[in-house]
Scaffold this motif. Structure first.
Motif, PDB file in Angstrom:
ATOM      1  N   PRO A   5       0.540  -1.321  -0.010  1.00 49.63           N
ATOM      2  CA  PRO A   5       0.047   0.347  -0.126  1.00 49.63           C
ATOM      3  C   PRO A   5       0.898   0.842  -0.013  1.00 49.63           C
ATOM      4  O   PRO A   5       0.379   2.623  -0.149  1.00 49.63           O
ATOM      5  N   GLU A   6       1.978   1.905  -0.094  1.00 48.89           N
ATOM      6  CA  GLU A   6       3.113   2.305   0.813  1.00 48.89           C
ATOM      7  C   GLU A   6       3.140   3.248  -0.916  1.00 48.89           C
ATOM      8  O   GLU A   6       3.259   2.580  -2.129  1.00 48.89           O
ATOM      9  N   GLY A   7       2.953   4.526  -1.207  1.00 45.49           N
ATOM     10  CA  GLY A   7       2.035   5.007  -1.846  1.00 45.49           C
ATOM     11  C   GLY A   7       1.755   5.352  -2.439  1.00 45.49           C
ATOM     12  O   GLY A   7       1.470   6.523  -3.295  1.00 45.49           O
ATOM     13  N   TYR A   8       0.335   5.014  -1.762  1.00 42.99           N
ATOM     14  CA  TYR A   8      -1.057   4.788  -2.658  1.00 42.99           C
ATOM     15  C   TYR A   8      -1.953   5.067  -1.363  1.00 42.99           C
ATOM     16  O   TYR A   8      -1.354   4.713  -0.133  1.00 42.99           O
ATOM     17  N   SER A   9      -3.095   5.526  -1.787  1.00 41.83           N
ATOM     18  CA  SER A   9      -4.110   5.090  -1.433  1.00 41.83           C
ATOM     19  C   SER A   9      -6.074   5.155  -1.779  1.00 41.83           C
ATOM     20  O   SER A   9      -5.384   5.124  -3.314  1.00 41.83           O
ATOM     21  N   VAL A  10      -6.483   5.090  -1.724  1.00 41.06           N
ATOM     22  CA  VAL A  10      -8.024   4.570  -2.279  1.00 41.06           C
ATOM     23  C   VAL A  10      -9.091   5.561  -2.104  1.00 41.06           C
ATOM     24  O   VAL A  10      -9.135   6.379  -0.284  1.00 41.06           O
ATOM     25  N   SER A  11     -10.108   5.336  -2.833  1.00 41.56           N
ATOM     26  CA  SER A  11     -11.514   6.288  -1.590  1.00 41.56           C
ATOM     27  C   SER A  11     -12.685   5.490  -2.734  1.00 41.56           C
ATOM     28  O   SER A  11     -12.813   4.867  -4.006  1.00 41.56           O
ATOM     29  N   ARG A  12     -13.727   4.946  -1.681  1.00 40.10           N
ATOM     30  CA  ARG A  12     -15.267   4.564  -2.607  1.00 40.10           C
ATOM     31  C   ARG A  12     -16.087   4.757  -1.439  1.00 40.10           C
ATOM     32  O   ARG A  12     -16.615   4.767  -0.938  1.00 40.10           O
ATOM     33  N   GLU A  13     -16.699   6.235  -3.357  1.00 42.10           N
ATOM     34  CA  GLU A  13     -17.893   6.285  -2.120  1.00 42.10           C
ATOM     35  C   GLU A  13     -18.961   6.313  -2.777  1.00 42.10           C
ATOM     36  O   GLU A  13     -19.724   6.513  -1.974  1.00 42.10           O
ATOM     37  N   LYS A  14     -19.148   5.900  -3.412  1.00 44.42           N
ATOM     38  CA  LYS A  14     -20.129   4.906  -4.148  1.00 44.42           C
ATOM     39  C   LYS A  14     -19.631   3.085  -3.949  1.00 44.42           C
ATOM     40  O   LYS A  14     -18.613   2.895  -4.703  1.00 44.42           O
ATOM     41  N   LYS A  15     -20.748   2.370  -4.163  1.00 47.03           N
ATOM     42  CA  LYS A  15     -20.338   1.113  -4.308  1.00 47.03           C
ATOM     43  C   LYS A  15     -19.806   0.953  -5.367  1.00 47.03           C
ATOM     44  O   LYS A  15     -19.107  -0.411  -5.487  1.00 47.03           O
ATOM     45  N   GLU A  16     -19.908   1.229  -6.719  1.00 41.20           N
ATOM     46  CA  GLU A  16     -19.927   1.249  -7.643  1.00 41.20           C
ATOM     47  C   GLU A  16     -18.619   1.081  -8.736  1.00 41.20           C
ATOM     48  O   GLU A  16     -18.029   1.053  -9.652  1.00 41.20           O
ATOM     49  N   ARG A  17     -18.132   2.289  -7.763  1.00 44.07           N
ATOM     50  CA  ARG A  17     -16.495   3.051  -8.083  1.00 44.07           C
ATOM     51  C   ARG A  17     -15.517   3.058  -6.411  1.00 44.07           C
ATOM     52  O   ARG A  17     -15.650   2.970  -5.875  1.00 44.07           O
ATOM     53  N   PHE A  18     -13.976   2.974  -7.523  1.00 48.25           N
ATOM     54  CA  PHE A  18     -13.194   2.176  -6.820  1.00 48.25           C
ATOM     55  C   PHE A  18     -11.569   2.970  -6.969  1.00 48.25           C
ATOM     56  O   PHE A  18     -11.669   2.736  -8.331  1.00 48.25           O
ATOM     57  N   SER A  19     -11.541   3.909  -6.719  1.00 52.24           N
ATOM     58  CA  SER A  19     -10.526   5.184  -6.846  1.00 52.24           C
ATOM     59  C   SER A  19      -8.926   4.396  -6.542  1.00 52.24           C
ATOM     60  O   SER A  19      -9.576   4.509  -4.646  1.00 52.24           O
ATOM     61  N   LEU A  20      -8.282   4.575  -6.670  1.00 60.08           N
ATOM     62  CA  LEU A  20      -6.690   4.751  -6.601  1.00 60.08           C
ATOM     63  C   LEU A  20      -5.700   5.885  -6.399  1.00 60.08           C
ATOM     64  O   LEU A  20      -6.433   6.228  -8.283  1.00 60.08           O
ATOM     65  N   ILE A  21      -5.020   6.030  -5.674  1.00 59.84           N
ATOM     66  CA  ILE A  21      -4.493   7.304  -5.967  1.00 59.84           C
ATOM     67  C   ILE A  21      -3.226   7.297  -5.814  1.00 59.84           C
ATOM     68  O   ILE A  21      -2.784   7.175  -4.581  1.00 59.84           O
ATOM     69  N   LEU A  22      -2.232   8.025  -6.425  1.00 59.78           N
ATOM     70  CA  LEU A  22      -0.597   7.880  -6.097  1.00 59.78           C
ATOM     71  C   LEU A  22      -0.810   9.140  -5.694  1.00 59.78           C
ATOM     72  O   LEU A  22      -0.714  10.581  -6.418  1.00 59.78           O
ATOM     73  N   GLU A  23      -0.282   9.374  -4.483  1.00 64.36           N
ATOM     74  CA  GLU A  23      -0.800  10.803  -3.696  1.00 64.36           C
ATOM     75  C   GLU A  23       0.434  11.855  -4.819  1.00 64.36           C
ATOM     76  O   GLU A  23       0.520  13.087  -4.976  1.00 64.36           O
ATOM     77  N   SER A  24       1.705  11.498  -5.014  1.00 64.94           N
ATOM     78  CA  SER A  24       3.204  11.743  -5.392  1.00 64.94           C
ATOM     79  C   SER A  24       3.799  11.261  -6.389  1.00 64.94           C
ATOM     80  O   SER A  24       4.504  10.649  -5.505  1.00 64.94           O
ATOM     81  N   ALA A  25       3.301  10.986  -7.747  1.00 67.31           N
ATOM     82  CA  ALA A  25       3.865   9.931  -8.411  1.00 67.31           C
ATOM     83  C   ALA A  25       5.078   9.991  -8.616  1.00 67.31           C
ATOM     84  O   ALA A  25       6.541  10.978  -8.194  1.00 67.31           O
ATOM     85  N   SER A  26       6.027   8.788  -8.641  1.00 72.66           N
ATOM     86  CA  SER A  26       7.313   8.325  -8.910  1.00 72.66           C
ATOM     87  C   SER A  26       7.799   7.160  -9.316  1.00 72.66           C
ATOM     88  O   SER A  26       7.077   6.062  -9.933  1.00 72.66           O
ATOM     89  N   THR A  27       9.119   7.642 -10.294  1.00 70.25           N
ATOM     90  CA  THR A  27       9.440   6.455 -11.522  1.00 70.25           C
ATOM     91  C   THR A  27       8.910   4.941 -10.595  1.00 70.25           C
ATOM     92  O   THR A  27       9.135   4.042 -11.696  1.00 70.25           O
ATOM     93  N   ASN A  28       9.161   5.047 -10.069  1.00 66.71           N
ATOM     94  CA  ASN A  28       8.840   2.872  -9.388  1.00 66.71           C
ATOM     95  C   ASN A  28       7.956   2.579  -9.498  1.00 66.71           C
ATOM     96  O   ASN A  28       7.141   1.808  -9.331  1.00 66.71           O
ATOM     97  N   GLN A  29       6.583   3.496  -8.990  1.00 69.48           N
ATOM     98  CA  GLN A  29       5.278   3.308  -9.950  1.00 69.48           C
ATOM     99  C   GLN A  29       4.572   3.044 -10.524  1.00 69.48           C
ATOM    100  O   GLN A  29       3.825   2.457 -11.503  1.00 69.48           O
ATOM    101  N   THR A  30       5.885   3.853 -12.275  1.00 68.22           N
ATOM    102  CA  THR A  30       5.738   2.857 -13.741  1.00 68.22           C
ATOM    103  C   THR A  30       4.861   1.410 -13.531  1.00 68.22           C
ATOM    104  O   THR A  30       5.736   0.587 -12.604  1.00 68.22           O
TER     105      THR A  30
END
Lengths: 115, 111
Positions: B61-86
């Motif tokens: 999970p390090e470097g990522y967060s998520v959001s699920r405000e509605k049942k059908e939608r799940f978002s992945l967030i990279l707070e500050s993208a780095s090259t190792n997240q390619t």
């Protein structure tokens, strides 16, 4: 922690022949599921076959069958009469029965089919 | 048929940007998952959610967060993208039983 190992990074098979992909796993659980997923170049992950650990009979789906050896913690996939469309990445996956449907995947095997 | 839709097939972002990957499923599934796929490592679980506003960390999970405000939608967030997240990112959804159903993946490049 559970681990899933696919020891063959790449395999190739002649069209119409049979190929076996290997998978071993490590677990202390007695109740679990095992899966083989296929990922063609289109990237869509497709469930090929599944096996419940409590079932002794090996699962079969058309040309795909498994050899499930519970004591050896081995779960190999046999593809008979290989077709060009079988060329893909194949992933073995494991799920504890009461673990909220989380999967642990192996590293994958790339299968090439030669015409 | 179950449909899991990821918003982008390819995405290119710059180091330090905040990146959002969106996933929508149309089968009223309780569970949704984000995986990262890298050669030789298979799929590794980043986060999963078993209900609206509920989330659990996966293996990386390090470097990522998520959001699920509605049942059908799940978002992945990279707070500050780095090259190792390619990497390739795959979303999946399921009921409380097998199997999981996957989207087509987002190939993310961080420059």
């Amino acid at each position: 922690a559970q681990t899933v190992t696919q020891s063959q990074p790449e395999m190739s098979v002649q069209e119409a022949e049979t190929v076996t992909l290997s998978c071993t796993y490590d677990t202390s659980e007695s109740d679990y599921y095992l899966f083989w997923y296929k990922q063609p170049p289109s990237r869509q992950m497709i469930l090929v076959i599944r096996q419940e650990a409590y079932k002794q009979q090996n699962a079969t789906e058309n040309r795909f069958s498994v050899n499930f050896q519970k004591a050896a913690k081995s779960f190999s996939l046999k593809i008979s009469d290989s077709q060009l469309g079988d060329a893909a990445m194949y992933f073995c996956a494991y799920r504890i029965s009461n673990a909220g449907n989380m999967l642990t995947f192996g590293g994958g095997t790339r299968l090439m089919v030669k015409p | 048929d179950v449909k899991v839709t990821q918003s982008s097939r390819y995405l290119v972002k710059r180091t330090g940007e905040k990146v959002f990957l969106e996933c929508v499923q149309d089968m009223d599934h309780e569970n949704m998952f984000w995986y990262r796929q890298d050669p030789g490592l298979g799929l590794r679980l980043i986060y999963f959610s078993y209900d609206v506003k509920m989330k659990e960390k996966g293996d990386i999970p390090e470097g990522y967060s998520v959001s699920r405000e509605k049942k059908e939608r799940f978002s992945l967030i990279l707070e500050s993208a780095s090259t190792n997240q390619t990497s390739m990112y795959l979303c999946a959804s399921s009921l409380n039983r097998p199997p999981q159903h996957f989207g087509d993946g987002t190939r993310l490049s961080i420059l």
